[in-house]
Design a protein around this motif. Sequence first.
Motif, PDB file in Angstrom:
ATOM      1  N   PRO A   1       0.838  -1.209   0.000  1.00 51.90           N
ATOM      2  CA  PRO A   1       0.000   0.000   0.000  1.00 51.90           C
ATOM      3  C   PRO A   1       0.864   1.247   0.000  1.00 51.90           C
ATOM      4  N   THR A   2       0.415   2.271  -0.704  1.00 55.28           N
ATOM      5  CA  THR A   2       1.084   3.565  -0.613  1.00 55.28           C
ATOM      6  C   THR A   2       0.808   4.163   0.766  1.00 55.28           C
ATOM      7  N   SER A   3       1.494   5.240   1.106  1.00 52.16           N
ATOM      8  CA  SER A   3       1.217   5.897   2.387  1.00 52.16           C
ATOM      9  C   SER A   3      -0.223   6.385   2.441  1.00 52.16           C
ATOM     10  N   ALA A   4      -0.721   6.873   1.288  1.00 59.99           N
ATOM     11  CA  ALA A   4      -2.129   7.288   1.229  1.00 59.99           C
ATOM     12  C   ALA A   4      -3.047   6.078   1.366  1.00 59.99           C
ATOM     13  N   GLY A   5      -2.615   4.940   0.799  1.00 57.23           N
ATOM     14  CA  GLY A   5      -3.424   3.722   0.903  1.00 57.23           C
ATOM     15  C   GLY A   5      -3.507   3.213   2.318  1.00 57.23           C
TER      16      GLY A   5
ATOM     17  N   THR B   1      -7.366   8.910  -5.060  1.00 56.85           N
ATOM     18  CA  THR B   1      -6.376   8.480  -4.070  1.00 56.85           C
ATOM     19  C   THR B   1      -5.712   7.210  -4.584  1.00 56.85           C
ATOM     20  N   VAL B   2      -4.398   7.249  -4.716  1.00 59.15           N
ATOM     21  CA  VAL B   2      -3.667   6.069  -5.185  1.00 59.15           C
ATOM     22  C   VAL B   2      -3.448   5.136  -4.000  1.00 59.15           C
ATOM     23  N   LEU B   3      -4.082   3.967  -4.035  1.00 58.88           N
ATOM     24  CA  LEU B   3      -3.963   2.998  -2.946  1.00 58.88           C
ATOM     25  C   LEU B   3      -2.764   2.075  -3.145  1.00 58.88           C
ATOM     26  N   PHE B   4      -2.547   1.646  -4.384  1.00 59.90           N
ATOM     27  CA  PHE B   4      -1.417   0.775  -4.713  1.00 59.90           C
ATOM     28  C   PHE B   4      -0.794   1.284  -6.005  1.00 59.90           C
ATOM     29  N   ALA B   5       0.533   1.176  -6.072  1.00 59.14           N
ATOM     30  CA  ALA B   5       1.247   1.614  -7.269  1.00 59.14           C
ATOM     31  C   ALA B   5       2.485   0.755  -7.443  1.00 59.14           C
TER      32      ALA B   5
ATOM     33  N   ALA C   1      -0.019   4.008 -10.920  1.00 58.23           N
ATOM     34  CA  ALA C   1      -1.140   3.586 -10.070  1.00 58.23           C
ATOM     35  C   ALA C   1      -1.751   2.315 -10.626  1.00 58.23           C
ATOM     36  N   THR C   2      -2.047   1.377  -9.747  1.00 62.20           N
ATOM     37  CA  THR C   2      -2.762   0.159 -10.159  1.00 62.20           C
ATOM     38  C   THR C   2      -4.127   0.044  -9.475  1.00 62.20           C
ATOM     39  N   VAL C   3      -4.303   0.763  -8.367  1.00 61.05           N
ATOM     40  CA  VAL C   3      -5.598   0.803  -7.684  1.00 61.05           C
ATOM     41  C   VAL C   3      -5.877   2.254  -7.313  1.00 61.05           C
TER      42      VAL C   3
ATOM     43  N   PHE D   1      -7.013 -10.360   0.478  1.00 59.27           N
ATOM     44  CA  PHE D   1      -8.245 -10.223   1.254  1.00 59.27           C
ATOM     45  C   PHE D   1      -8.322  -8.858   1.937  1.00 59.27           C
ATOM     46  N   SER D   2      -7.180  -8.300   2.280  1.00 59.75           N
ATOM     47  CA  SER D   2      -7.180  -6.988   2.930  1.00 59.75           C
ATOM     48  C   SER D   2      -7.762  -5.935   1.998  1.00 59.75           C
ATOM     49  N   LEU D   3      -7.386  -6.002   0.736  1.00 58.82           N
ATOM     50  CA  LEU D   3      -7.924  -5.049  -0.229  1.00 58.82           C
ATOM     51  C   LEU D   3      -9.402  -5.311  -0.489  1.00 58.82           C
ATOM     52  N   VAL D   4      -9.797  -6.576  -0.508  1.00 57.22           N
ATOM     53  CA  VAL D   4     -11.220  -6.902  -0.679  1.00 57.22           C
ATOM     54  C   VAL D   4     -12.045  -6.268   0.435  1.00 57.22           C
ATOM     55  N   SER D   5     -11.603  -6.475   1.686  1.00 60.02           N
ATOM     56  CA  SER D   5     -12.341  -5.925   2.827  1.00 60.02           C
ATOM     57  C   SER D   5     -12.352  -4.405   2.799  1.00 60.02           C
ATOM     58  N   ALA D   6     -11.189  -3.818   2.482  1.00 57.94           N
ATOM     59  CA  ALA D   6     -11.110  -2.360   2.418  1.00 57.94           C
ATOM     60  C   ALA D   6     -12.038  -1.806   1.344  1.00 57.94           C
ATOM     61  N   ALA D   7     -12.056  -2.474   0.184  1.00 58.43           N
ATOM     62  CA  ALA D   7     -12.864  -1.995  -0.935  1.00 58.43           C
ATOM     63  C   ALA D   7     -14.354  -2.043  -0.614  1.00 58.43           C
TER      64      ALA D   7
END
Length: 765
Positions: free
Chosen positions: A580-584, A620-624, A658-660, A700-706
Motif C-alpha cells: 500500500p502507498t502511504s495514502a493507501g 487516491t492512489v492505494l497501490f502503485a 497507479a494500479t488501484v 483479502f485486505s484489499l477486498v475488505s477495504a474496498a
Amino acid sequence: MKTTLKIAKTELQVLFYSPVAWLILMIFTFQIGLLFTQGFEGMVRVQSMKIDLVNATQSLFSSPWGGIYPKVQSYLYLYMPLLTMSIMSREYASGSIKLLYSSPVTNSQIILGKYIALLLFGLTLTLTVAVFAVFTMSTLINTDIAPILTGLLGLFLLLSAYSAVGLFMSSLTSYNIVAAIGTLCIFALMNFARDLWQDIPFVREITYWIAINGRADTFIAGLVTTEDVFYFLLVDLLFISFTIFRLQAVRKKQSNTQHIIRFGGIALCVFVLGYITTLPALKGYYDSTYQKRNTLTKSSQAIMSKLDGDFSITTYVNMLEPNNFIGLPASYKTDVGSFEKYIRFKPETKMKYVYYYHDAENPTLDRQFPSLNTEQRLDTLRKFNKWKFDILPYSAIKDQVDLSTEDYRFVRVLERGDGRKTFLRVFNDMVRVPTESEISAAIKRLVMDELPVVGFVSGHGERDSKSTQDRGYKTITQEKTFRYSMVNQGFDFKEINLSQDIPSTINILVIAEPRQAYNENELKVLHRYIERGGNMLLAGEPEQASIFNEIAQPLGVSLEPGVLVKNQEALQPDLLTLKPTSAGASFSFYLQPMIRREEVVTMPSTAGLSIADSSTFTATVLFASDSTGTWNELENSNFIDSKPTLQLQANEKEGARATVLALSRQISGKEQKILVTGDADWISNSELFIQRNQVNASNFSLVSAAFSWLSDGEVPVDMRLPEPIDTTLRIGKSSWNYFAILFKIIIPLSMLSIGIIIWIRRRGR
C-alpha cells in the motif's frame, strides 16, 4: 467470632510449623519462578531484536498457550490435598477431637476456624504469584493491571473451593492418606462433571454447573461474572456445611433420615441458587481488560442495541451431514456458550434445536455405506452413536424452513419477532463455527432497513460472481461455505443486465473485465448510474483496455497501454507484488496493518491507471508499482521464453504507476465512491488462494477495504479493538539475568531455608 479466629490462628501456626507447608511453598515458588522467567525471558529476547511486544500482559499471564495463570491453575489441585488431608483427620487419630467436643466451642466455630486458616494459606500462595505480577507492573510500560488482579482473584477463589472440599474429606476419616485420595477423587469428579449426561436436559444443568474446570478461566481472561463468583461461594458453602453436619453427626448420633434431610436440603438449596445465578437476565459482567477482549466490539454492541423485540436462534442439524457434531445434545451447553457475548446484551434470546435427516454431501458416509439408502444410514448411525433423541425426516419441517438453498448443511436461522429471518452458517475451515464477525453480520441483516446489494454486470464476458472457475469471483462473493465471502459478511448479490436502468436498490455495481464492447444504449444506462452517484468497482485487464476506457470515460480514468512488468528472478515479470502507498495505508484500517506485516497485494498482468486533469473526482492512489525497475511493456507478451527489456524507443517508460485508485466526489448530497483497478485477477478464485515462494500475499485486505468503503462502512462489521498499550519493557537483557536467578533460585531456596530452620527449632523444643 473471637473463638473462630483463635482456632484459625492456632491452625495456621500448626500449618506453618509443619515442613510440609514450607515444602509446598518452596516447590510452588520454584514452579512459578520457572514459568515466569521462561515467559519474561522470551519478551526480553524479542525486544532485544527491536521488535515491539503485542499484548505482553496477556501473553505472560493469561494466554492459554504459555501464560502463567493457566499453568498454575492446572496443578493447584495437587497441593491442596497435602494441606487438608490432616486438618481434621489428625484430630480423630490423636483423640484431640474429644477435647474440642468438651470445650465451649461449637461445630461451626471449629470448622470455620480451620477453613479460615486454609484460606490464609491459600492467600499466601496467591501472594507468591502476586510478587511476579508486581515485578511485571514495574518493568512493563503500561501494564494491563486489572486482568492481572482478576486472575489472582480467580486463583484464590479456586483455592478456596479446593480447601472446602479437602476440609470435608478430611472430616470423614482419621487416615491422612485416605483423606488425600478422597479429595483427589472429588476433584476428579468435579473436573469431569461437565461431560456427564449432557444429553439429558435437566441433568446437564446440574452436572454442568457443578463442574469446576474452566471456572477460573474467565477470571484469568480478565472477565468477572456474577455466575462464577457465586459458583465459588456456593461450592464453599456446600462443602463447609457438609463438614459441619458431618461433625454434628459424629458428636451426636442422628438417624439416617435426619442426615438425608440435612445434607440433601443444603445441596438442593445450593443447586437452586446456582441455577438462578446462571439465568442470563440476572448475570452481571465486568471486563477488566484494556481492549475489552471479552466483550462484543462497539460495532456489534451497536447492532445489538437495535435488536428489539423477540429474538430466537434455531439450529437445524442434519444428522447425515459432517457438521452434526456441533449441535448434538451432548454439546448443548458448549454451543449455547458460544453465543454468550450476544446473550449478555439480549438475555431473552431463545435457543432452539431441530434434528432432522436428509441426503447431504458427506464423502465419509458415501465411502462407508455405499449401498445403504438414507433411512438405513440414519438407523446405522443412530445405533452406533446411541442417539436417544428424536430425529425428524426433512419432510416434517420443510414447511417451516427451506434448507435446500443451504444444501442441507448445518445451519442456524436467526429470527426476530416481526418475522425477519436470515441464515448463520458454518464454514469449511479449521474453526468451522462462526466468529463475532459473521454472527454480527448476520444479525445486522435483521436490523438494517436496506441490505447492501452488490450488482454484477453480466452479458459481455465479465467475471462471474457465481463461477467456481479460476477466473471467477464466487469464492469472495457468494461461496456460502467460505467464512470471508461477502455473502457471509452482510452483502446480497444480484446479476445486472444493462438493457434496462440499474435498480435503485443496487448499492455497489461491479464491472470486472468485460470482454465485449457495450453498445450505445448500455453505455447510457451505465453513465446514468454514475451520474446519479452510484458506487462502483471497476476492474480491467490490459488486453481489454479499449473496452475499459470507453466504460471509464465519465470517470476521467483510463488504462495505459501495455502490461506492467518488473525484472525479478523468483517471479514472473508480469506478476506485481504491491505494497500500500502511504495514502493507501491511511485510506483504510484494513490496509494499514499490511505495512507492519510486510504483506502485499498480487496482481498478475496489470495495467497502469491514469486520471485526466479534467476528472471531477478526487483520486487516491492505494497501490502503485515501484518507481524503479518497473515499466509498461509494449512489445513483448511472451514472458516465459524471454525476459522483457525496457525499450525507450518503443515508448516504454519506467516509473511508478497507479494500479488501484479510489475515486470520490460529492453528488446529490452524498459521497460517491468508485474503486478502479488495472487488474481483474486480484480478486479471482485462484489468485486469492495461490501460494508463492517469498510472497506474503493479502489480497483479502484489499477486498475488505474496498467493500467496506463502497458500502459506507456498513459491512463487513468493524471488528477492531483498541491498539495494545503494553508493548515495551523498561528492563534490558543484562539486568534481567540477575532477576532470573532471584526468581528461579534465591526465592525458592529462601522458602526452603525458612522451613528447615523452623522445623529444627521445633524439634529442639
